[in-house]
Design an enzyme around this catalytic site. Structure first.
Site, mmCIF file in Angstrom:
data_model
loop_
_atom_site.group_PDB
_atom_site.id
_atom_site.type_symbol
_atom_site.label_atom_id
_atom_site.label_comp_id
_atom_site.label_asym_id
_atom_site.label_seq_id
_atom_site.Cartn_x
_atom_site.Cartn_y
_atom_site.Cartn_z
ATOM 1 N N CYS A 112 0.816 -1.223 0.000
ATOM 2 C CA CYS A 112 0.000 0.000 0.000
ATOM 3 C C CYS A 112 0.847 1.269 0.000
ATOM 4 O O CYS A 112 0.332 2.351 -0.285
ATOM 5 C CB CYS A 112 -0.931 0.018 1.198
ATOM 6 S SG CYS A 112 -1.945 -1.449 1.326
ATOM 7 N N HIS A 237 -3.386 7.228 2.923
ATOM 8 C CA HIS A 237 -3.793 5.933 2.362
ATOM 9 C C HIS A 237 -5.173 5.587 2.925
ATOM 10 O O HIS A 237 -5.413 5.689 4.129
ATOM 11 C CB HIS A 237 -2.762 4.868 2.738
ATOM 12 C CG HIS A 237 -3.204 3.482 2.435
ATOM 13 N ND1 HIS A 237 -3.800 3.138 1.241
ATOM 14 C CD2 HIS A 237 -3.148 2.342 3.175
ATOM 15 C CE1 HIS A 237 -4.081 1.849 1.263
ATOM 16 N NE2 HIS A 237 -3.705 1.343 2.417
ATOM 17 N N ASN A 267 -10.302 -0.236 0.468
ATOM 18 C CA ASN A 267 -8.841 -0.138 0.475
ATOM 19 C C ASN A 267 -8.327 -0.685 -0.857
ATOM 20 O O ASN A 267 -8.426 -1.882 -1.111
ATOM 21 C CB ASN A 267 -8.286 -0.943 1.655
ATOM 22 C CG ASN A 267 -6.769 -0.919 1.732
ATOM 23 O OD1 ASN A 267 -6.088 -0.455 0.811
ATOM 24 N ND2 ASN A 267 -6.233 -1.429 2.820
HETATM 25 O O1 UT7 Z 1 -3.667 -1.242 3.621
HETATM 26 C C1 UT7 Z 1 -3.026 -1.670 4.781
HETATM 27 C C2 UT7 Z 1 -3.619 -2.862 5.376
HETATM 28 N N1 UT7 Z 1 -4.745 -2.846 6.198
HETATM 29 C C3 UT7 Z 1 -5.156 -2.020 7.174
HETATM 30 O O2 UT7 Z 1 -4.802 -0.922 7.306
HETATM 31 C C4 UT7 Z 1 -6.114 -2.583 8.152
HETATM 32 C C5 UT7 Z 1 -5.765 -2.251 9.575
HETATM 33 N N2 UT7 Z 1 -6.705 -2.816 10.502
HETATM 34 C C6 UT7 Z 1 -8.023 -2.479 10.547
HETATM 35 O O3 UT7 Z 1 -8.472 -1.654 9.785
HETATM 36 C C7 UT7 Z 1 -8.882 -3.114 11.593
HETATM 37 O O4 UT7 Z 1 -8.072 -3.837 12.496
HETATM 38 C C8 UT7 Z 1 -9.971 -4.065 11.004
HETATM 39 C C9 UT7 Z 1 -11.019 -3.223 10.284
HETATM 40 C C10 UT7 Z 1 -9.352 -5.049 10.060
HETATM 41 C C11 UT7 Z 1 -10.674 -4.798 12.152
HETATM 42 O O5 UT7 Z 1 -11.201 -3.892 13.070
HETATM 43 P P1 UT7 Z 1 -10.961 -4.090 14.633
HETATM 44 O O6 UT7 Z 1 -11.692 -3.027 15.309
HETATM 45 O O7 UT7 Z 1 -9.469 -4.144 14.831
HETATM 46 O O8 UT7 Z 1 -11.655 -5.483 14.887
HETATM 47 P P2 UT7 Z 1 -11.028 -6.816 15.482
HETATM 48 O O9 UT7 Z 1 -10.074 -7.416 14.519
HETATM 49 O O10 UT7 Z 1 -10.559 -6.513 16.837
HETATM 50 O O11 UT7 Z 1 -12.306 -7.739 15.517
HETATM 51 C C12 UT7 Z 1 -13.424 -7.440 16.347
HETATM 52 C C13 UT7 Z 1 -14.486 -8.492 16.163
HETATM 53 C C14 UT7 Z 1 -13.940 -9.928 16.175
HETATM 54 O O12 UT7 Z 1 -14.858 -10.711 16.891
HETATM 55 P P3 UT7 Z 1 -14.553 -11.168 18.398
HETATM 56 O O13 UT7 Z 1 -13.278 -11.965 18.303
HETATM 57 O O14 UT7 Z 1 -14.388 -9.909 19.170
HETATM 58 O O15 UT7 Z 1 -15.758 -11.963 18.747
HETATM 59 C C15 UT7 Z 1 -13.974 -10.328 14.714
HETATM 60 O O16 UT7 Z 1 -14.150 -11.711 14.539
HETATM 61 O O17 UT7 Z 1 -15.120 -8.334 14.894
HETATM 62 C C16 UT7 Z 1 -15.162 -9.582 14.207
HETATM 63 N N3 UT7 Z 1 -15.105 -9.344 12.768
HETATM 64 C C17 UT7 Z 1 -16.198 -9.114 12.026
HETATM 65 N N4 UT7 Z 1 -17.499 -9.069 12.332
HETATM 66 C C18 UT7 Z 1 -18.358 -8.806 11.342
HETATM 67 C C19 UT7 Z 1 -14.025 -9.272 11.979
HETATM 68 N N5 UT7 Z 1 -14.399 -9.008 10.714
HETATM 69 C C20 UT7 Z 1 -15.740 -8.909 10.731
HETATM 70 C C21 UT7 Z 1 -16.698 -8.645 9.724
HETATM 71 N N6 UT7 Z 1 -17.992 -8.597 10.074
HETATM 72 N N7 UT7 Z 1 -16.363 -8.418 8.433
#
Ligand code: UT7
Length: 312
Positions: A112, A237, A267
């Protein structure tokens, strides 16, 4: 000799996939995606359109916008992690298709942050007087390496291409300062796995991104001899609105001074900064003489930032 942007162009696939479409395919919700990422919909290229096709479309527009022809190009740099194939490079494929007979060509692999790496590489050749016209394309067809069974990643990404032509610009304009960096120890947080799918440890990438976007933005402003209040517009980004907001707040910028396309395109990795730039120019948010900060981060881990004064 200052290096700046003299032409812009982009390509977005027509097909839109909304959060509601994804709700039907996997265990997710529009509410979760919007509140955690800011994404509402993304564009996905059809099977017959590959990375080089999108790159060609964006490049053609940027060359025309610069008022040059493909034969004027000295170098083509394509930032992508989703090339049509490992080799020949996408840059060579479009060199042929564009008819850029004099141009050297290579791909840049910095995920990215790839477009930042491309622009900063181009700056060196221009300021050394080695090359005059350089095409830089940021392009990804992430849909082909997306695991559509993995809700952690499938909801995040989109396909797109953005391009600029860089060349000499008048004194005081163009790139004023830059920063590039890498940390291979974080490579395990975001990579293409053995099934050729994207794997991401979202929380770790999130923490890195918040820290790096803020630090790199402040660093390029300082290196340019400017202060936060001199910045007219921030193009971060477009990975996640929460990460983008953290950078904006660190620079004390009002909301209307930050580029935002993540809600429409998701993204798009290396394409996200140039497609946003094109939209900001076309919709009048970026004007001649504005001080811009562009900042990206990605798998590798990699990062890069530019402070520039817009205009030729
Ligand atoms: O381009 C560079 C690369 N990428 C990035 O910049 C991404 C950087 N990271 C992020 O943007 C965030 O970490 C995410 C958007 C990927 C995730 O958000 P988060 O607030 O960090 O969520 P999390 O990973 O802590 O997950 C929270 C919960 C989990 O459930 P439990 O374990 O708390 O029960 C996940 O399983 O949300 C769940 N979850 C979803 N639920 C519904 C993860 N993906 C989804 C989904 N729909 N698509």
């Amino acid at each position: 000799m200052n290096a700046g942007v003299i032409g812009i162009g982009r390509y977005l696939p027509e097909k839109i996939i909304t959060n509601l479409d994804l709700e039907k395919r996997m265990d997710t919700s529009d509410e979760w995606i919007r509140t955690r990422t800011g994404i509402e919909e993304r564009r996905i290229a059809t099977d017959d359109v590959d990375t080089s096709d999108m790159a060609f479309e964006a490049a053609t527009k940027a060359i025309e916008n610069a008022g040059i022809t493909a034969e004027d190009l000295d170098l083509i740099l394509v930032a992508t992690v989703t090339p049509d194939q490992p080799f020949p490079s996408v840059s060579c494929m479009i060199q042929e298709k564009l008819g850029a007979k004099r141009a050297a060509a290579m791909d840049v692999s910095a995920a990215c942050a790839g477009f930042m790496y491309g622009m900063i590489t181009a700056k060196q050749f221009i300021e050394n007087n080695a090359y005059k016209h350089i095409l830089i394309v940021g392009v990804e067809k992430l849909s082909k390496i997306t695991n559509w069974e993995d809700r952690n990643t499938a909801v995040l990404f989109g396909d797109a291409a953005g391009a600029v032509v860089m060349g000499p610009v008048s004194e005081g304009k163009g790139i004023l300062s830059f920063e590039l960096g890498s940390d291979g120890s974080g490579g395990g947080h975001l990579y293409q796995n053995e099934n050729d799918h994207i794997y991401m440890n979202g929380r770790e990438v999130f923490k890195f991104a918040v820290r790096q976007m803020g630090e790199s933005s402040e660093s390029v402003i300082e290196k340019a001899g400017l202060k936060k209040e001199d910045v007219d517009f921030l193009i971060p980004h477009q990975a996640n609105i929460r990460i983008m907001e953290s950078a904006r707040q660190r620079l004390d910028l009002p909301i209307e001074k930050m580029s935002k396309t993540v809600h429409k395109y998701g993204n798009t990795s290396a394409a996200s900064i140039p497609i946003s730039l094109v939209e900001d120019i076309e919709e009048g948010r970026v004007k001649d003489n504005d001080v811009l900060v562009m900042v990206g981060f990605g798998g590798g881990l990699t990062w890069g930032a530019i402070c520039m004064r817009w205009g030729r």
